[in-house]
Design a protein around this motif. Structure first.
Motif, PDB file in Angstrom:
ATOM      1  N   PRO A  64       0.842  -1.202   0.000  1.00  0.00           N
ATOM      2  CA  PRO A  64       0.000   0.000   0.000  1.00  0.00           C
ATOM      3  C   PRO A  64       0.875   1.249   0.000  1.00  0.00           C
ATOM      4  CG  PRO A  64      -0.693  -1.532   1.707  1.00  0.00           C
ATOM      5  CD  PRO A  64       0.583  -2.050   1.152  1.00  0.00           C
ATOM      6  N   LEU A  65       0.412   2.276  -0.661  1.00  0.00           N
ATOM      7  CA  LEU A  65       1.103   3.544  -0.715  1.00  0.00           C
ATOM      8  C   LEU A  65       0.842   4.299   0.572  1.00  0.00           C
ATOM      9  CD1 LEU A  65       2.702   5.698  -2.314  1.00  0.00           C
ATOM     10  CD2 LEU A  65       0.512   6.523  -3.155  1.00  0.00           C
ATOM     11  N   ASP A  66       1.922   4.660   1.242  1.00  0.00           N
ATOM     12  CA  ASP A  66       1.810   5.473   2.452  1.00  0.00           C
ATOM     13  C   ASP A  66       2.226   6.888   2.089  1.00  0.00           C
ATOM     14  OD1 ASP A  66       1.882   6.728   4.900  1.00  0.00           O
ATOM     15  OD2 ASP A  66       3.068   5.168   5.879  1.00  0.00           O
ATOM     16  N   ILE A  67       1.263   7.765   1.981  1.00  0.00           N
ATOM     17  CA  ILE A  67       1.534   9.134   1.546  1.00  0.00           C
ATOM     18  C   ILE A  67       2.484   9.856   2.479  1.00  0.00           C
ATOM     19  CG2 ILE A  67      -0.352  10.398   2.633  1.00  0.00           C
ATOM     20  CD1 ILE A  67      -0.474  11.166  -0.696  1.00  0.00           C
ATOM     21  N   GLU A  68       2.536   9.432   3.727  1.00  0.00           N
ATOM     22  CA  GLU A  68       3.443  10.061   4.689  1.00  0.00           C
ATOM     23  C   GLU A  68       4.910   9.713   4.397  1.00  0.00           C
ATOM     24  OE1 GLU A  68       2.446  12.225   7.006  1.00  0.00           O
ATOM     25  OE2 GLU A  68       0.399  12.002   6.231  1.00  0.00           O
ATOM     26  N   GLU A  69       5.150   8.647   3.680  1.00  0.00           N
ATOM     27  CA  GLU A  69       6.508   8.239   3.386  1.00  0.00           C
ATOM     28  C   GLU A  69       7.042   8.818   2.080  1.00  0.00           C
ATOM     29  OE1 GLU A  69       7.114   4.042   3.608  1.00  0.00           O
ATOM     30  OE2 GLU A  69       6.210   3.878   5.578  1.00  0.00           O
TER      31      GLU A  69
END
Length: 74
Positions: free
Chosen positions: A68-73
């Motif tokens: 999953p894409l973690d926008i915070e990273e």
């Protein structure tokens, strides 16, 4: 010309000359990029390429090779 585009150009005309040139270069580059994308996607082989890429992405996802894409990273 639309009213919105006219408004944008009127506001840009109030910028210092250097900023106007910077805006003009940006706008021209965006228009050229859009033309290039349209040309690429209009080719018959692009449909096959996009389909193949989509199939590869789905296969990677189904086999657990995605995360999953973690926008915070970003």
């Amino acid at each position: 010309m639309t009213q919105l585009l006219q408004k944008a150009f009127e506001r840009a005309a109030k910028l210092p000359q250097e900023e106007q040139d910077k805006f003009a270069r940006f706008l021209l580059a965006e228009l050229e990029a859009e033309r290039q994308w349209a040309e690429l996607f209009s080719r018959s082989e692009s449909e096959d390429l996009l389909e193949r890429l989509a199939d590869e992405a789905l296969t990677a996802h189904r086999t657990g090779r995605t995360q999953p894409l973690d926008i915070e990273e970003l």
